[in-house]
Design a protein around this motif. Structure first.
Motif, PDB file in Angstrom:
ATOM      1  N   ALA A 180      -6.329   3.325   5.623  1.00  0.00           N
ATOM      2  CA  ALA A 180      -6.161   3.036   4.186  1.00  0.00           C
ATOM      3  C   ALA A 180      -6.997   3.997   3.348  1.00  0.00           C
ATOM      4  CB  ALA A 180      -6.555   1.600   3.883  1.00  0.00           C
ATOM      5  N   SER A 183      -5.736   7.311   1.761  1.00  0.00           N
ATOM      6  CA  SER A 183      -5.056   7.335   0.462  1.00  0.00           C
ATOM      7  C   SER A 183      -5.819   8.182  -0.559  1.00  0.00           C
ATOM      8  CB  SER A 183      -4.886   5.914  -0.060  1.00  0.00           C
ATOM      9  OG  SER A 183      -6.138   5.297  -0.241  1.00  0.00           O
ATOM     10  N   ILE A 190       0.485   3.010   3.175  1.00  0.00           N
ATOM     11  CA  ILE A 190       0.640   1.701   2.510  1.00  0.00           C
ATOM     12  C   ILE A 190      -0.224   1.576   1.259  1.00  0.00           C
ATOM     13  CG2 ILE A 190       0.334  -0.783   2.775  1.00  0.00           C
ATOM     14  CD1 ILE A 190       0.945  -0.461   5.746  1.00  0.00           C
ATOM     15  N   MET A 191      -1.522   1.905   1.427  1.00  0.00           N
ATOM     16  CA  MET A 191      -2.465   1.738   0.313  1.00  0.00           C
ATOM     17  C   MET A 191      -2.018   2.534  -0.913  1.00  0.00           C
ATOM     18  SD  MET A 191      -5.418   0.289  -0.241  1.00  0.00           S
ATOM     19  CE  MET A 191      -5.519   0.112  -1.996  1.00  0.00           C
ATOM     20  N   THR A 194       1.348   1.230  -2.483  1.00  0.00           N
ATOM     21  CA  THR A 194       1.182   0.039  -3.308  1.00  0.00           C
ATOM     22  C   THR A 194       0.509   0.415  -4.626  1.00  0.00           C
ATOM     23  OG1 THR A 194      -0.822  -0.443  -2.064  1.00  0.00           O
ATOM     24  CG2 THR A 194       1.119  -1.693  -1.480  1.00  0.00           C
ATOM     25  N   ARG A 195      -0.442   1.371  -4.568  1.00  0.00           N
ATOM     26  CA  ARG A 195      -1.125   1.782  -5.792  1.00  0.00           C
ATOM     27  C   ARG A 195      -0.128   2.423  -6.768  1.00  0.00           C
ATOM     28  NH1 ARG A 195      -6.879   4.611  -5.137  1.00  0.00           N
ATOM     29  NH2 ARG A 195      -5.649   6.140  -4.023  1.00  0.00           N
ATOM     30  N   GLY A 211       0.706  -5.250   0.457  1.00  0.00           N
ATOM     31  CA  GLY A 211       0.071  -4.222   1.288  1.00  0.00           C
ATOM     32  C   GLY A 211      -0.792  -4.853   2.360  1.00  0.00           C
ATOM     33  N   PHE A 215      -0.379  -4.692   6.529  1.00  0.00           N
ATOM     34  CA  PHE A 215      -1.434  -4.347   7.490  1.00  0.00           C
ATOM     35  C   PHE A 215      -1.601  -5.450   8.528  1.00  0.00           C
ATOM     36  CE2 PHE A 215      -2.978  -1.010   4.613  1.00  0.00           C
ATOM     37  CZ  PHE A 215      -3.261  -0.037   5.553  1.00  0.00           C
TER      38      PHE A 215
END
Lengths: 243, 237
Positions: A180, A183, A190-191, A194-195, A211, A215
């Motif tokens: 994560a 990022s 993923i991180m 989603t941001r 998110g 995980f």
């Protein structure tokens, strides 16, 4: 109820849903974690070999490696590789007359950074596993006149792997969560995805909880896979008395 | 500015972040510890409690801390009743968000550490305490907890070290602790190697000191491992 419908429309696979980008990001998380796991094993094998070697130089180098990487925040290591790496490449480029900031590939930086960090933990896992091999088996192999390489391939590697699997499972979980942090260097995992979705929609809670759930799903499934692998590696070992 | 002057100046600037880092660690580890004790109590109270605590531990240990920080810092603002509650003045501040996330996270890990310690308490010790007429609460306070803490101390030490490293994530929600300051110096000067290495050395120094301190505490708390007084060299006097 309306809230739930709105939530599933948001993260779903409809025309306004973020399902596809999120799944793609989850694949990226798994991909970069696998790559980092591979790098970590290479560093771990070298670290373990250095720690067990008779050379004082190799021993102390490995000790510095594991102490520093386990005592410094992972974010700092990622920054060091990213900014330090582009600083170094920039310096090389300037000698050839190029100017400006050189951005590095997020995947490569993340893979290397998390790989190098996890290698420090992997070193200890592999060392413990190697030391768990009964000495008699190594002696028996030598008596059976196996060469060093043959012994490594037939006795040491399979046995070490068997004893190392539980520890390696822990390192894998660590890598997944650490991924994560990649990022921050711009990799769309993923991180970061989603941001980006939060930036577009403003639905911060919905996306960050999604998110986190992604995980959890990945850690749960891979945890189960590791337990199966352990059971497979330990087959025929039930009730064996360890020396 | 010469290179040495730059390094010294950077060191001093980073040093200003040490109190922020240390207070983040101290407050979140302390709050997380209290929460872990509460979780352990809930876990031992009932079947449902055990299930709920396991779910909590699973969720917080299975997802990255960074996403937990973002969930609290950005996500809680999306929820109406949190915005209108008394908690909002706290959860608006990055410092309290970082503390909340770190404390909730470490509580899950500390609850596991504590569980390991409690499992290591010999049954006989508890039975002996009960036979001596101690109540459940007193036996827990006087016998079980001290033994458990002693057992759990090595794992607890590594949890604190992990927390020191974890506070670096607070820099992402604009807190100027060591990593945050280092990042801002790097983006001003582009001298990543020097700045980040000094930051790394500061973290190593903190973790080294903490590990040593805990090691001393461990030796103090386990007098039986030091050997009997007669084992020590007797002074001449």
């Amino acid at each position: 109820m309306d809230g739930l419908v709105a939530y599933f429309t948001l993260i779903g696979f409809g025309p306004t849903g973020w399902g596809v980008p999120l799944l793609r990001a989850a694949t990226m998380t798994v991909a970069v974690s696998l790559a980092a796991f591979g790098v970590g094993i290479v560093f771990g094998v070298f670290g373990c070999w250095a720690k067990l070697s008779k050379s004082v130089v190799a021993q102390s180098a490995a000790a510095v490696y594991t102490t520093v990487l386990r005592g410094v925040p992972d974010l700092l290591v990622i920054y060091l590789l990213y900014f330090g790496g582009s600083q170094a490449i920039g310096a090389i480029a300037r000698t050839f007359g190029h100017q400006g900031f050189f951005g590095l590939n997020g995947f490569v930086v993340g893979m290397m950074a998390v790989g190098i960090i996890s290698g420090a933990y992997q070193t200890e896992v592999l060392r413990g596993a190697y030391l768990a091999i009964p000495k008699g088996e190594l002696e028996a192999a030598r008596v059976a006149s196996m060469g060093r390489l043959l012994m490594l391939r037939r006795i040491i590697a399979p046995q070490t792997l068997r004893f190392a699997l539980p520890g390696m499972g822990n390192v894998w979980q660590l890598i997944l969560k650490e991924s994560a942090l990649i990022s921050v260097v711009g990799l769309i995992e993923i991180m970061n995805q989603t941001r980006l979705a939060v930036g577009r929609t403003g639905a911060a809670f919905s996306f960050y909880i999604t998110g986190a759930i992604l995980f959890l799903v990945i850690t749960t499934f891979s945890g189960a896979a590791f337990r199966r692998a352990e059971a497979w590696a330990m087959r025929g070992m039930a009730g064996r008395v360890r020396q | 500015m010469t290179r040495l002057a730059f390094l010294w100046d950077t060191f001093l600037q980073l040093l200003a972040g040490v109190p922020v880092t240390l207070s983040l660690v101290a407050v979140s580890v302390a709050l997380g510890g209290l929460l872990a004790l509460a979780l352990t109590g809930i876990r031992r109270a009932s079947r449902l409690g055990e299930w709920a605590v396991s779910a909590y531990v699973f969720a917080l240990r299975g997802s990255p801390l960074l996403i937990q920080i973002f969930l609290i810092y950005y996500g809680f603002g999306q929820i109406g009743w949190i915005r209108s509650s008394f908690l909002w003045p706290f959860l608006r501040e990055p410092w309290w968000c970082a503390i909340t996330a770190l404390a909730l996270n470490t509580a899950a890990y500390q609850a596991e550490v504590l569980r390991g310690g409690l499992n290591a308490v010999p049954k006989g010790a508890v039975e002996a305490a009960r036979v001596c007429g101690m109540g459940r609460a007193m036996a827990f306070r006087r016998i079980v907890l001290p033994i458990a803490i002693r057992q759990a101390l090595p794992a607890y030490t590594s949890e604190v070290v992990i927390m020191v490293k974890a506070t670096s994530l607070a820099s992402i929600i604009t807190l100027f602790e060591i990593t945050g300051i280092a990042h801002s110096i790097v983006s001003e000067t582009f001298r990543a190697f020097e700045v980040l290495s000094i930051a790394g050395l500061i973290y190593l120094a903190i973790n080294f000191t903490l590990t040593r301190a805990f090691r001393r505490l461990e030796i103090r708390l386990t007098p039986q491992s030091r050997g009997r007084p007669t084992d020590r060299p007797v002074s001449k006097a």
